[in-house]
Design an enzyme around this catalytic site. Structure first.
Site, short mmCIF file in Angstrom:
data_model
loop_
_atom_site.label_atom_id
_atom_site.label_comp_id
_atom_site.label_asym_id
_atom_site.label_seq_id
_atom_site.Cartn_x
_atom_site.Cartn_y
_atom_site.Cartn_z
N GLN A 27 0.82 -1.21 0.00
CA GLN A 27 0.00 0.00 0.00
C GLN A 27 0.86 1.27 0.00
O GLN A 27 0.36 2.35 -0.33
CB GLN A 27 -0.96 0.00 1.18
CG GLN A 27 -0.30 -0.01 2.55
CD GLN A 27 -1.31 0.12 3.67
OE1 GLN A 27 -2.52 0.15 3.46
NE2 GLN A 27 -0.81 0.23 4.89
N TRP A 45 -0.59 10.46 -0.30
CA TRP A 45 -1.71 10.30 -1.22
C TRP A 45 -1.47 11.05 -2.54
O TRP A 45 -2.16 12.00 -2.89
CB TRP A 45 -3.00 10.75 -0.56
CG TRP A 45 -3.38 9.88 0.62
CD1 TRP A 45 -2.66 8.87 1.18
CD2 TRP A 45 -4.59 9.95 1.36
NE1 TRP A 45 -3.34 8.31 2.22
CE2 TRP A 45 -4.53 8.95 2.36
CE3 TRP A 45 -5.72 10.76 1.30
CZ2 TRP A 45 -5.55 8.74 3.28
CZ3 TRP A 45 -6.74 10.54 2.20
CH2 TRP A 45 -6.66 9.55 3.18
N ASP A 95 -9.64 2.61 -1.49
CA ASP A 95 -10.00 2.93 -0.12
C ASP A 95 -10.95 4.12 -0.05
O ASP A 95 -11.17 4.85 -1.01
CB ASP A 95 -8.73 3.23 0.67
CG ASP A 95 -8.89 3.01 2.17
OD1 ASP A 95 -9.98 2.59 2.60
OD2 ASP A 95 -7.91 3.25 2.90
N GLU A 144 -16.18 7.34 1.99
CA GLU A 144 -17.21 7.74 2.95
C GLU A 144 -16.97 9.11 3.56
O GLU A 144 -17.69 9.53 4.46
CB GLU A 144 -17.34 6.68 4.05
CG GLU A 144 -16.09 6.39 4.85
CD GLU A 144 -15.16 5.40 4.19
OE1 GLU A 144 -15.28 4.21 4.44
OE2 GLU A 144 -14.29 5.83 3.42
N ASP A 185 -11.54 -1.56 8.86
CA ASP A 185 -10.43 -1.51 9.81
C ASP A 185 -10.82 -2.07 11.17
O ASP A 185 -11.12 -1.32 12.11
CB ASP A 185 -9.95 -0.06 9.97
CG ASP A 185 -9.40 0.51 8.67
OD1 ASP A 185 -9.08 -0.28 7.76
OD2 ASP A 185 -9.29 1.74 8.57
#
Length: 671
Positions: free
Chosen positions: A280, A296, A397, A400, A464
């Protein structure tokens, strides 16, 4: 068959022999009102306050027949104008109640679906604390699930006090306004607003929505398999998994080229079958007080992963894939953020400034997917920076975190778009992979979702979890999570082996990791994760016994490839989930409807994971059938039993009549 029966001051709607709606002036089925919500988001956790201004029963009605449909006008008192107009009709086996007109300025609605006292309810997206939802209400709002998720635990209390992130029994990455009843129907409400489905009342289920929805939909079936098949035909179905997935473990590991590839060689030499390396941090890392986070900016970080472009090609020659990570946000100040700013691809705040979201000591811009140009740009980022670079998959990922006060290109309220966002994010990934011609080769997995994820997401994961034994947020919680997802139309699900979140004293133990690995061997996909604090927690690759244990469980998983592939194919073709509640095949057994920590893997394997520490024996329930103990070959006919459950031999049984019994015997002989 639709029937509407009317008499003075009351009516009821029956569909295929089930009374779904009952209305009278004393007990109306619909209320409308007004309210004002206040949303406070802190790092994906929401504190939502609702100031309710009015709640008005619509007691009075007029019904007219129009062709094969019924038009129902409702109002609160005889002398007023009609407030709401509904159309009730059926076609292709579905009962549809459409909301046509709203002549009162309402932004709240409550709908009552007829219920029975003994009825049980399943679904509503991914629910991690409860499987049978009867007796509770479930707010449906995509968010961080929270740490601990039980207000009575020390961990949750600490997470609330220190992090505003404790969660509750209903908080979830993936809610959905869809449920299945033991009255043998599914119900779906079409809306992306905030919802709350209340299953506490004996005589009705009350569905609250913070807008006037588009429609309410019902469909019935003779059995649960038929109902799920019909539900997934409506929602869409997940595609089959790439064939390479079944070849071994997806190894979650990070730390740069040398560390990752040295560990890969070491683990292969020790006999661990690998299908992929999931790194990741392929695009770089950030360190925060939460732990190791990611940079990111979705492009190869050559400093941390030198020669990765060549290493990916070498990996493929070993029949091992390389996987990465991406999410829908771009890190402030980095190259992709600058591109997005230059082309006006980011969402704004009410002052006309770029909306920056706090992700925990760093800030990111929201790529505005309602802007078609931004949507297509991000697809190109995936195609060029991930797929063309050689990634065979990734964690897609988040999804939300859309703030309710940001300003979007399509001019729709972000309050309404918030729940829709994960499904849009899933569609973007799907289109990128499809346009690249890689649907049969690439695997991406998501935690966030809403209505529509089914047809756009190749695999869900449970999010998670805490690295502990807690029922609401540990190993056990991913079992009802998978079952509830299956009852919502997502039949491909898995979890981080060993969990992820290590906070407030939660430290992963060796035993927890090993028990989690045992369970994962009997799921569609096996994947490990180092967690948010890798250095503080147990890592299997530093322990000889854990490596041997994981190798054995991975061998079992790969030996079951044919069986699991067939179950995955059935999910793609019929929507029947791979991990199934027992009542899908044992409807007459009343005991199985309340089992939430056991499941069927496909039709023929019964799995009862050990989810408590220091256990050498385990109690479980077998429905009436001829069962063979997976490991010792002993035969059982059903009922409550207790079996030995040493590490490496989780309680698993197969049906004696299974056509796969030879395969099961061979898998059990692996040592």
């Amino acid at each position: 068959m639709l029937n509407l029966f009317e008499k003075e001051n009351e009516f009821k709607i029956e569909f295929n022999g089930r009374t779904l709606i009952k209305h009278s002036d004393k007990s109306p089925f619909i209320f409308i009102g007004q309210g004002e919500a206040e949303y406070n988001m802190y790092r994906g956790n929401f504190d939502i306050e609702n100031y309710l201004e009015s709640r008005i029963p619509l007691k009075y009605f007029v019904i007219a027949k129009e062709d094969n449909d019924y038009l129902i006008k409702l109002k609160k008192c005889p002398e007023e104008k009609f407030s709401l107009k509904l159309k009730v009709g059926h076609s292709e086996g579905q009962l549809k109640i459409e909301f046509l007109e709203n002549n009162i300025n309402a932004n709240r609605i409550w709908l009552r679906v007829n219920a029975k006292k003994e009825e049980k309810i399943y679904g509503c997206g991914e629910q991690l604390s409860y499987f049978n939802l009867r007796g509770k209400n479930f707010p449906l709002w995509t968010s961080e699930p929270g740490v601990g998720r039980n207000k009575n635990t020390y961990t949750t209390w600490q997470a609330d006090v220190k992090d505003k992130a404790g969660g509750d029994y209903y908080t979830t990455n993936y809610p959905q306004p869809t449920f299945i009843s033991t009255e043998k129907y599914y119900c779906h409400l079409e809306s992306t607003a905030y919802l709350d489905f209340n299953f506490k009342n004996e005589g009705f289920h009350e569905l609250e929505v913070w807008e006037i929805p588009e429609y309410l939909l019902f469909e019935t079936g003779e059995n649960y398999l038929e109902i799920i098949e019909k539900l997934t035909a409506f929602l869409g179905r997940q595609p089959e998994l790439p064939d390479w997935v079944y070849n071994g473990l997806i190894l979650g590991i990070q730390g740069g080229t040398k560390f990752v590839f040295d560990k890969k060689d070491e683990l292969k030499e020790k006999g661990l079958k690998l299908s992929a390396l999931w790194c990741q941090d392929w695009q770089g890392v950030k360190h925060t007080s939460f732990g190791k986070r990611l940079s990111w900016n979705w492009e190869w970080n050559q400093e941390l992963y030198p020669e990765l472009d060549q290493k990916i090609k070498e990996l493929k020659e070993e029949d091992i894939r390389f996987m990465g990570y991406i999410n829908p946000y771009v890190l402030e100040g980095k190259s992709l953020y600058q591109q997005a700013v230059e082309h006006d691809y980011l969402a704004y705040d009410s002052e006309g400034e770029i909306y920056l979201v706090d992700f925990g000591e760093f800030y990111c811009g929201v790529v505005d997917f309602t802007n078609p140009e931004a949507f297509n740009w991000y697809k190109e980022v995936i195609k060029e920076n991930l797929i063309d670079f050689g990634l065979a998959g990734w964690m897609a990922d988040f999804g939300e975190y859309l703030p309710t006060d940001c300003v979007l290109n399509n001019s729709k309220s972000a309050e309404i778009m918030h729940n829709a966002w994960p499904a849009i994010w899933a569609r973007l990934n799907y289109e990128a992979v499809k346009e690249a011609g890689k649907l049969e080769e690439v695997l991406y997995f998501m935690r966030a979702g809403f209505t529509g994820n089914q047809k756009y997401c190749t695999l869900m994961w449970a999010g998670d979890q805490s690295v502990n034994w807690s029922l609401d947020d540990g190993l056990a919680s991913v079992i009802p999570a998978a079952l509830s997802m299956g009852m919502t139309g997502c039949g491909l699900h898995h979890s981080d082996i060993g969990g992820y979140t290590s906070l407030h004293g939660n430290i992963r133990s060796k035993e927890l990791f090993m028990r989690w690995a045992e369970m994962a061997a009997f799921t569609p996909v096996m994947r490990t994760h180092e967690g948010n604090r890798p250095d503080d927690n147990f890592q299997f690759y530093n322990d000889r016994e854990a490596i041997e244990h994981l190798s054995k469980m991975t061998d079992v998983y790969t030996k079951l490839k044919k069986y699991i592939k067939d179950a995955v194919k059935e999910n793609a073709e019929r929507g029947i989930p791979v991990q199934r509640p027992l009542f899908l095949h044992y409807e007459e057994d009343k005991r199985v409807y309340d089992l939430k920590y056991q499941y069927l893997l496909g039709r023929d394997l019964m799995v009862a994971p050990v989810y408590e520490k220091n256990k050498k024996e385990w109690s479980l329930y077998l429905p009436e059938d001829n069962w063979i103990h997976f490991w010792n070959g002993k035969e059982y006919s059903g009922g409550e039993i207790k079996v030995k459950a040493p590490l490496g031999q989780p309680p698993v049984f197969y049906r004696k009549e299974s056509k796969y019994k030879k395969l099961f015997k061979e898998a059990a002989e692996i040592s």
